[in-house]
Design a protein around this motif. Structure first.
Motif, short mmCIF file in Angstrom:
data_model
loop_
_atom_site.label_atom_id
_atom_site.label_comp_id
_atom_site.label_asym_id
_atom_site.label_seq_id
_atom_site.Cartn_x
_atom_site.Cartn_y
_atom_site.Cartn_z
N VAL A 172 0.84 -1.21 0.00
CA VAL A 172 0.00 0.00 0.00
C VAL A 172 0.87 1.25 0.00
N LEU A 173 1.91 1.29 0.85
CA LEU A 173 2.79 2.46 0.87
C LEU A 173 3.54 2.62 -0.45
N GLY A 174 3.91 1.51 -1.07
CA GLY A 174 4.57 1.59 -2.37
C GLY A 174 3.65 2.16 -3.44
N ILE A 175 2.39 1.74 -3.42
CA ILE A 175 1.42 2.27 -4.38
C ILE A 175 1.18 3.75 -4.12
N ILE A 176 1.03 4.11 -2.85
CA ILE A 176 0.85 5.53 -2.51
C ILE A 176 2.06 6.33 -2.98
N ASP A 177 3.26 5.81 -2.75
CA ASP A 177 4.48 6.49 -3.17
C ASP A 177 4.50 6.69 -4.68
N ALA A 178 4.22 5.62 -5.43
CA ALA A 178 4.24 5.71 -6.90
C ALA A 178 3.18 6.67 -7.42
N LEU A 179 1.99 6.64 -6.82
CA LEU A 179 0.92 7.54 -7.27
C LEU A 179 1.17 8.98 -6.84
N TYR A 180 1.73 9.18 -5.67
CA TYR A 180 2.01 10.55 -5.23
C TYR A 180 3.04 11.19 -6.15
N ARG A 181 3.99 10.40 -6.62
CA ARG A 181 5.02 10.90 -7.53
C ARG A 181 4.50 11.03 -8.97
N GLY A 182 3.46 10.23 -9.30
CA GLY A 182 3.08 10.12 -10.70
C GLY A 182 4.18 9.39 -11.45
N PHE A 183 4.60 8.26 -10.89
CA PHE A 183 5.78 7.53 -11.36
C PHE A 183 5.68 7.19 -12.84
N ASN A 184 6.78 7.38 -13.54
CA ASN A 184 6.87 7.08 -14.96
C ASN A 184 7.49 5.69 -15.12
N LEU A 185 6.73 4.78 -15.72
CA LEU A 185 7.18 3.41 -15.91
C LEU A 185 7.94 3.26 -17.22
N PHE A 186 9.20 2.90 -17.11
CA PHE A 186 10.07 2.62 -18.26
C PHE A 186 10.16 3.79 -19.23
N GLY A 187 9.84 5.00 -18.76
CA GLY A 187 9.89 6.17 -19.64
C GLY A 187 8.82 6.16 -20.71
N VAL A 188 7.82 5.29 -20.55
CA VAL A 188 6.79 5.11 -21.57
C VAL A 188 5.40 5.50 -21.07
N TRP A 189 5.10 5.14 -19.84
CA TRP A 189 3.75 5.35 -19.32
C TRP A 189 3.84 5.87 -17.90
N SER A 190 3.08 6.89 -17.59
CA SER A 190 3.09 7.48 -16.25
C SER A 190 1.85 7.08 -15.48
N LEU A 191 2.06 6.72 -14.23
CA LEU A 191 0.93 6.51 -13.34
C LEU A 191 0.32 7.88 -13.05
N PRO A 192 -0.97 7.94 -12.82
CA PRO A 192 -1.56 9.24 -12.51
C PRO A 192 -0.98 9.79 -11.20
N GLN A 193 -0.71 11.10 -11.19
CA GLN A 193 -0.18 11.71 -9.98
C GLN A 193 -1.33 12.12 -9.08
N VAL A 194 -1.29 11.61 -7.86
CA VAL A 194 -2.29 11.94 -6.86
C VAL A 194 -1.56 12.75 -5.78
N GLY A 195 -1.88 14.00 -5.64
CA GLY A 195 -1.20 14.87 -4.69
C GLY A 195 -0.30 15.84 -5.42
N THR A 196 0.38 16.65 -4.63
CA THR A 196 1.20 17.73 -5.20
C THR A 196 2.56 17.27 -5.65
N GLY A 197 3.01 16.11 -5.16
CA GLY A 197 4.35 15.65 -5.49
C GLY A 197 5.41 16.35 -4.66
N ASP A 198 4.98 17.05 -3.59
CA ASP A 198 5.88 17.76 -2.69
C ASP A 198 7.03 16.85 -2.24
N ALA A 199 8.26 17.35 -2.33
CA ALA A 199 9.45 16.54 -2.03
C ALA A 199 9.47 16.04 -0.59
N ALA A 200 9.08 16.87 0.36
CA ALA A 200 9.10 16.45 1.77
C ALA A 200 8.10 15.32 2.01
N THR A 201 6.91 15.42 1.43
CA THR A 201 5.90 14.37 1.59
C THR A 201 6.36 13.09 0.89
#
Length: 182
Positions: free
Chosen positions: A110-139
């Motif tokens: 769950v924390l990994g999914i939250i982390d990836a979604l909060y960042r809007g993680f880009n998978l393999f430089g091809v597809w981005s997960l939707p960003q949920v949140g501001t992406g604030d560095a401290a958070t």
């Protein structure tokens, strides 16, 4: 309780069903690979290879979530139930360890999914997960620290679980590992 009728090599030790065994060892493999990537990926210079490693980590994290949910459903409804290997305090410790592993794995996923979604993680430089949140560095840093702490605790508890299984097998010689032998 259903006892196993599958004996291997003349052993009279009851074994878990093949699906339970497969899900167990798949979980072990995923944890090892995910933890190693998590500990070493930042050693790689920034670039496509490092992005690829983190992308593999995220994809395998989602796969771990799926395996964990499948494992829980299988255990609850279809998996073979064996008599406890221990009684008394050892049974309580073993049961608590198993539930702790399940809980920690769930928390890590769950924390990994939250982390990836909060960042809007880009998978393999091809597809981005939707960003949920501001992406604030401290958070992001805080979420990542909690994810890492839970992962390290999972590995520690899994190590203790494996050590206990080895004590059963090689000190007490009760053939406990035969139950999970593929």
């Amino acid at each position: 309780m259903v006892m196993s009728s599958q004996y291997r090599g003349g052993s009279d030790v009851a074994r878990y069903d093949r699906t339970t065994i497969w899900l167990h060892w798949t979980t072990v493999g995923l944890i090892v690979v995910l933890w190693v990537i998590g500990q070493t990926a930042d050693w790689v210079p920034r670039g496509p290879f490092r992005t690829g490693l983190w992308s593999v980590h995220v994809v395998l994290g989602f796969a771990t979530g799926f395996v964990l949910l499948t494992r829980i459903a299988w255990r609850a409804h279809f998996g073979r139930v064996l008599p406890p290997a221990d009684t008394g305090v050892l049974y309580v410790i073993a049961t608590a360890t198993h539930y702790t592993l399940y809980a920690l794995l769930g928390i890590v996923v769950v924390l990994g999914i939250i982390d990836a979604l909060y960042r809007g993680f880009n998978l393999f430089g091809v597809w981005s997960l939707p960003q949920v949140g501001t992406g604030d560095a401290a958070t992001r840093h805080t979420i990542n620290e909690w994810h890492e702490l839970a992962a390290n605790l999972t590995v520690l508890v899994a190590f203790l679980h494996a050590a206990a299984a080895l004590v059963h097998q090689y000190v007490w010689r009760d053939q406990l590992l035969e139950r999970m032998k593929p």
